[in-house]
Scaffold this active site. Sequence first.
Site, mmCIF file in Angstrom:
data_model
loop_
_atom_site.group_PDB
_atom_site.id
_atom_site.type_symbol
_atom_site.label_atom_id
_atom_site.label_comp_id
_atom_site.label_asym_id
_atom_site.label_seq_id
_atom_site.Cartn_x
_atom_site.Cartn_y
_atom_site.Cartn_z
ATOM 1 N N SER A 17 0.807 -1.153 -0.059
ATOM 2 C CA SER A 17 0.042 -0.104 0.056
ATOM 3 C C SER A 17 0.892 1.380 0.013
ATOM 4 C CB SER A 17 -0.977 0.093 1.215
ATOM 5 O OG SER A 17 -0.229 -0.195 2.409
ATOM 6 N N VAL A 64 -1.012 -10.778 7.060
ATOM 7 C CA VAL A 64 0.108 -11.750 6.454
ATOM 8 C C VAL A 64 0.561 -12.635 7.607
ATOM 9 C CG1 VAL A 64 0.576 -10.635 4.314
ATOM 10 C CG2 VAL A 64 1.844 -10.293 6.231
ATOM 11 N N ASN A 110 7.152 -8.981 1.422
ATOM 12 C CA ASN A 110 7.727 -7.386 1.587
ATOM 13 C C ASN A 110 7.220 -6.822 2.959
ATOM 14 O OD1 ASN A 110 8.815 -4.699 0.607
ATOM 15 N ND2 ASN A 110 6.752 -4.466 0.990
ATOM 16 N N SER A 112 17.511 -7.296 4.205
ATOM 17 C CA SER A 112 17.973 -6.113 4.420
ATOM 18 C C SER A 112 19.597 -6.180 4.409
ATOM 19 C CB SER A 112 17.497 -5.547 5.585
ATOM 20 O OG SER A 112 18.047 -4.366 6.125
ATOM 21 N N TYR A 131 15.281 -7.085 14.942
ATOM 22 C CA TYR A 131 14.998 -6.896 13.511
ATOM 23 C C TYR A 131 16.267 -7.663 12.635
ATOM 24 C CZ TYR A 131 14.591 -4.259 9.039
ATOM 25 O OH TYR A 131 14.535 -4.150 7.668
ATOM 26 N N ALA A 147 18.106 -10.294 13.515
ATOM 27 C CA ALA A 147 17.939 -11.693 13.413
ATOM 28 C C ALA A 147 16.915 -12.127 12.609
ATOM 29 C CB ALA A 147 17.862 -11.868 15.104
#
Length: 245
Positions: free
Chosen positions: A10, A60, A86, A139, A152, A154
Amino acid sequence: MKTALVTGASRGLGAAMAKALAAAGWAVAVNYAHDDAGAARVVDDIAMLGGKAASFKFDVTDKASVRHGIATIAHELAPVELIVNNATGPQPMMPIEDQSWDDHLDQLRFFVKAPLLLLQTVLPDWKTRKVGRVINIGSEVVDIGNPDFGHYVAAKAAMVGLTRSWARELGPYGINVNLVAPGFVPVERHATATADDIEDYRRDVPLARMGVPEEIAATVGFLASPQADFITGQTIAVNGGRTLA
Ligand SMILES: NC(=O)c1ccc[n+]([C@@H]2O[C@H](COP(=O)([O-])OP(=O)(O)OC[C@H]3O[C@@H](n4cnc5c(N)ncnc54)[C@H](OP(=O)(O)O)[C@@H]3O)[C@@H](O)[C@H]2O)c1
């Protein structure tokens, strides 16, 4: 026309991925969980450019929602043949002392649980028809090891593991699984980043500039294309060379 699902499309990078895949001829399922107006804008933008897309609001990270969402996409467009994982929730930074197990789970829900639920839902169809492709959005933090961000980092590292294991397990079925690892690409949620924040980051980029969402989307488009048929289990960094060894 084959259907691609882009989770969290979005806004931000996901919106650019949805537009790139639509331009490449995919019917795109624009997934999101809250922002009805944002998702509608992405669908309208794609339609204006002559592409095909529809929005699908589901969480999700929830098994029943994923099952229902995938069935609805199959009904309204066609069975999903490409999943781009994503979507992300908030990414708060905090020192180790302040990190709870729930902070870790919050990231794992998006970067391990959601990709697993989505893949498990489509896999019987994909194995039978020997079709399907997964593109995980990771990332550069996995290579950099950003401090105050262990939860984040990990979870994004776990995504690399999933990508590699799934590539070996699903290769015999002709299913490719790859990962795109963006660097810092300012999007709507970075509206409060200062010029100094951006300059500090840019200084470490060998190509000496910030990336734009369309550049991440272009790599997703490539990995979705027949040109990438013989690529699987790989991580492609799209960050101006910032993680060069
Ligand atoms: N931008 C960067 O600099 C950067 C750098 C490296 C990696 N990444 C990775 O790239 C991906 C996209 O990042 P971004 O910066 O574009 O994020 P973003 O702008 O914050 O977008 C996140 C998207 O996820 C959706 N979402 C949130 N919760 C959801 C849920 N439960 N179910 C389905 N959708 C949900 C949001 O839609 P709603 O609000 O409508 O729910 C939104 O569309 C993430 O995986 C991120 O970790 C980004």
